[in-house]
Scaffold this active site. Structure first.
Site, short mmCIF file in Angstrom:
data_model
loop_
_atom_site.label_atom_id
_atom_site.label_comp_id
_atom_site.label_asym_id
_atom_site.label_seq_id
_atom_site.Cartn_x
_atom_site.Cartn_y
_atom_site.Cartn_z
N ARG A 59 0.81 -1.14 0.00
CA ARG A 59 0.18 0.11 0.07
C ARG A 59 0.85 1.28 0.22
O ARG A 59 0.53 2.30 -0.62
CB ARG A 59 -0.98 0.07 1.19
CG ARG A 59 -1.90 -1.19 1.38
CD ARG A 59 -3.20 -0.86 1.06
NE ARG A 59 -3.74 0.24 1.59
CZ ARG A 59 -4.31 0.42 2.65
NH1 ARG A 59 -4.37 -0.62 3.54
NH2 ARG A 59 -4.92 1.44 3.06
N GLN A 91 -10.01 9.72 7.49
CA GLN A 91 -10.04 8.19 7.89
C GLN A 91 -8.84 7.68 7.06
O GLN A 91 -8.52 6.52 7.27
CB GLN A 91 -11.35 7.47 7.78
CG GLN A 91 -12.44 7.95 8.29
CD GLN A 91 -13.70 7.07 7.94
OE1 GLN A 91 -13.95 6.20 8.40
NE2 GLN A 91 -14.31 7.79 7.00
N ASN A 92 -8.38 8.30 5.93
CA ASN A 92 -7.42 7.75 4.93
C ASN A 92 -6.08 7.51 5.58
O ASN A 92 -5.60 8.58 6.48
CB ASN A 92 -7.46 8.37 3.71
CG ASN A 92 -9.03 8.54 2.97
OD1 ASN A 92 -9.78 7.71 3.58
ND2 ASN A 92 -9.34 9.30 2.09
N ASP A 94 -3.35 7.38 3.60
CA ASP A 94 -2.96 8.16 2.31
C ASP A 94 -2.40 9.48 2.64
O ASP A 94 -2.89 9.96 3.55
CB ASP A 94 -3.42 7.46 0.84
CG ASP A 94 -4.69 8.80 0.83
OD1 ASP A 94 -4.48 10.03 1.23
OD2 ASP A 94 -5.74 8.25 0.51
N HIS A 109 -7.06 7.49 11.58
CA HIS A 109 -6.82 6.05 11.44
C HIS A 109 -5.39 5.52 11.18
O HIS A 109 -5.02 4.65 10.78
CB HIS A 109 -7.80 5.17 10.29
CG HIS A 109 -9.17 5.21 10.75
ND1 HIS A 109 -10.25 5.00 9.78
CD2 HIS A 109 -9.90 5.28 12.12
CE1 HIS A 109 -11.33 4.71 10.66
NE2 HIS A 109 -10.93 5.05 11.68
N GLY A 175 -17.14 10.67 0.80
CA GLY A 175 -16.50 9.75 0.31
C GLY A 175 -16.12 8.59 1.35
O GLY A 175 -15.21 7.88 1.43
C1 BJW Z 1 -16.87 7.60 -3.94
C2 BJW Z 1 -15.99 7.40 -4.97
C3 BJW Z 1 -15.91 8.69 -5.55
C4 BJW Z 1 -16.36 5.56 -4.01
N1 BJW Z 1 -16.49 9.78 -5.17
N2 BJW Z 1 -17.35 8.83 -3.21
C5 BJW Z 1 -20.51 -2.98 16.36
C6 BJW Z 1 -21.14 -1.76 16.48
C7 BJW Z 1 -20.59 -0.58 16.20
C8 BJW Z 1 -19.16 -0.70 16.11
C9 BJW Z 1 -18.32 -1.68 16.19
C10 BJW Z 1 -19.03 -2.90 16.25
N3 BJW Z 1 -18.26 -4.13 16.45
C11 BJW Z 1 -16.97 -3.46 16.48
C12 BJW Z 1 -17.31 -2.17 16.38
C13 BJW Z 1 -16.16 -1.13 16.20
C14 BJW Z 1 -15.23 -0.99 15.10
C15 BJW Z 1 -16.09 -1.09 13.96
O1 BJW Z 1 -16.69 0.08 13.37
N4 BJW Z 1 -16.74 -2.16 13.26
C16 BJW Z 1 -17.50 -2.04 12.14
C17 BJW Z 1 -17.02 -3.12 11.06
C18 BJW Z 1 -18.80 -2.42 12.50
N5 BJW Z 1 -14.35 0.31 15.21
C19 BJW Z 1 -13.05 0.14 15.72
O2 BJW Z 1 -12.70 -0.82 16.08
C20 BJW Z 1 -12.31 1.32 15.69
N6 BJW Z 1 -11.89 1.50 17.14
C21 BJW Z 1 -12.82 1.72 18.07
O3 BJW Z 1 -14.04 1.71 17.92
O4 BJW Z 1 -12.59 1.99 19.27
C22 BJW Z 1 -13.07 2.25 20.32
C23 BJW Z 1 -13.93 3.35 20.69
C24 BJW Z 1 -14.75 3.64 21.58
C25 BJW Z 1 -15.27 4.98 21.76
C26 BJW Z 1 -14.98 5.93 21.08
C27 BJW Z 1 -13.86 5.85 20.09
C28 BJW Z 1 -13.41 4.49 19.85
C29 BJW Z 1 -11.18 1.23 14.86
C30 BJW Z 1 -11.55 1.42 13.40
C31 BJW Z 1 -10.40 1.28 12.52
C32 BJW Z 1 -10.46 1.08 11.12
N7 BJW Z 1 -9.43 0.86 10.37
C33 BJW Z 1 -9.60 1.10 8.82
C34 BJW Z 1 -8.14 0.31 8.31
C35 BJW Z 1 -7.26 1.38 8.33
C36 BJW Z 1 -5.91 0.95 7.83
C37 BJW Z 1 -5.94 0.50 6.14
O5 BJW Z 1 -6.40 1.59 5.35
O6 BJW Z 1 -5.69 -0.53 5.95
O7 BJW Z 1 -9.91 2.27 8.41
S1 BJW Z 1 -10.99 0.09 8.45
C38 BJW Z 1 -11.06 0.77 6.91
O8 BJW Z 1 -12.51 1.17 6.93
C39 BJW Z 1 -10.27 2.10 6.94
C40 BJW Z 1 -11.17 3.13 6.72
O9 BJW Z 1 -10.72 4.40 7.11
C41 BJW Z 1 -12.55 2.78 7.19
C42 BJW Z 1 -13.81 3.41 6.60
O10 BJW Z 1 -13.89 3.11 5.21
P1 BJW Z 1 -14.35 3.98 3.99
O11 BJW Z 1 -13.15 5.21 3.90
O12 BJW Z 1 -15.55 4.61 4.43
O13 BJW Z 1 -14.31 3.36 2.83
P2 BJW Z 1 -15.32 2.33 2.16
O14 BJW Z 1 -14.58 1.68 0.83
O15 BJW Z 1 -16.07 1.70 3.03
O16 BJW Z 1 -16.34 3.45 1.37
C43 BJW Z 1 -16.01 4.30 0.43
C44 BJW Z 1 -16.88 4.93 0.12
O17 BJW Z 1 -16.80 6.13 -1.13
C45 BJW Z 1 -18.30 4.41 -0.56
O18 BJW Z 1 -19.54 4.76 0.06
C46 BJW Z 1 -18.44 4.72 -2.01
O19 BJW Z 1 -19.69 4.82 -2.63
C47 BJW Z 1 -17.86 6.12 -1.96
N8 BJW Z 1 -16.99 6.45 -3.39
N9 BJW Z 1 -16.00 6.41 -4.95
C48 BJW Z 1 -17.06 9.98 -3.91
N10 BJW Z 1 -15.17 8.71 -6.86
#
Ligand code: BJW
Length: 233
Positions: A59, A91-92, A94, A109, A175
């Site tokens: 990456r 959240q990115n 990059d 993140h 996004g």
């Molecule tokens: C376009 C486009 C174009 C495309 N123009 N748009 C049950 C319920 C609730 C929460 C939890 C649960 N079980 C566990 C949890 C917590 C968990 C969680 O949320 N899990 C879910 C799966 C349910 N979260 C965590 O563990 C987080 N920590 C935490 O909660 O700590 C405790 C806490 C408590 C209290 C307060 C605070 C904290 C940590 C989360 C870490 C996420 N890490 C990642 C990986 C990063 C490393 C890597 O890059 O490899 O972060 S996961 C991944 O998803 C990455 C992203 O930042 C994140 C979000 O993804 P994103 O950016 O939304 O991408 P996509 O692909 O999902 O969506 C792209 C969008 O763009 C789409 O809608 C497209 O339509 C659109 N699009 N082209 C405009 N041209």
């Protein structure tokens, strides 16, 4: 929308899609071929460090081949020209916002171009490959890992983000699918404190119903048009 002075913007993988970086979910997504629990959890790192380090090395290397797009450039212009408060929370992992010139930015993140010491929490700039057991310059432990917030770990700067959400009068989400918390809940927090809310996304996100307004389309088109509107007020 009512008058506003204080803006918080959340960005996700969709803003970098037109630069050529894969999003996470959906066809061709970044984790297609990788199970998320194989690469993006502390347990995966402990169980198979070589796999996890290699995933992030690839990456990091891919970043060199891409450039900021019109959406990153528009937000950098907003940062330069907006006289009020502004915080861009990405959240990115990059570095395309920085390369476009945005300064009022935080990475909740983590960052691909940074390494984190699992022993002493030191963070150090790391542009190249990061083999497992690389020693930390601060404490000497062979414990440097990718500086990435895995599932189950606390995102960075949550107190600062919560303060900004409570104080803003406009919250804009760009996004992101709204699938991952706590970021997916920011719209509800901002609304709770009285902010207007706007979503700019290719398709309705998981939390679309929470937004006062949703505009659907590519970020490279929607974001420059919205920034023009804001700066013309
Ligand atoms: C376009 C486009 C174009 C495309 N123009 N748009 C049950 C319920 C609730 C929460 C939890 C649960 N079980 C566990 C949890 C917590 C968990 C969680 O949320 N899990 C879910 C799966 C349910 N979260 C965590 O563990 C987080 N920590 C935490 O909660 O700590 C405790 C806490 C408590 C209290 C307060 C605070 C904290 C940590 C989360 C870490 C996420 N890490 C990642 C990986 C990063 C490393 C890597 O890059 O490899 O972060 S996961 C991944 O998803 C990455 C992203 O930042 C994140 C979000 O993804 P994103 O950016 O939304 O991408 P996509 O692909 O999902 O969506 C792209 C969008 O763009 C789409 O809608 C497209 O339509 C659109 N699009 N082209 C405009 N041209």
């Amino acid at each position: 929308m009512a008058d506003y002075r204080n803006i918080v913007i959340l960005t996700g993988a969709g803003i970098s899609a037109e630069s050529g970086l894969a999003t996470f979910r959906g066809p061709g997504g970044l984790w297609e071929g990788h199970r998320v629990e194989d690469v993006c959890t502390p347990e995966a790192l402990a169980h198979d460090p070589a796999l996890v380090h290699r995933f992030y090395d690839l990456r990091r290397a891919a970043l060199a081949a891409v450039a900021p797009n019109a959406a990153h450039a528009a937000l950098a212009r907003l940062d330069a020209e907006w006289p009020g408060e502004l915080l861009i929370v990405t959240q990115n992992v990059d570095d395309l916002h920085e390369r476009a010139g945005t300064g009022r930015l935080l990475h909740m993140h983590g960052e691909l171009t940074s390494a984190l010491c699992a022993a002493c929490d030191a963070r150090v700039s790391w542009p190249g490959d990061l083999p497992p057991k690389t020693p930390c310059a601060a404490c000497g432990a062979p414990a440097l890992r990718p500086d990435i917030v895995f599932f189950g770990e606390m995102p960075y700067q949550m107190e600062r983000i919560e303060r900004a959400l409570a104080a803003c009068d406009l919250f804009v989400s760009i996004g992101t699918s709204g699938a991952v918390y706590p970021a997916a809940g920011f719209v509800q927090t901002a609304r709770h404190y009285g902010a207007e809310t706007l979503e700019l996304n290719l398709e309705p996100s998981g939390g679309s119903g929470w937004f006062g307004e949703s505009r659907l389309g590519p970020a490279g088109v929607l974001v420059p048009a919205w920034v023009d509107e804001v700066l013309a007020r």
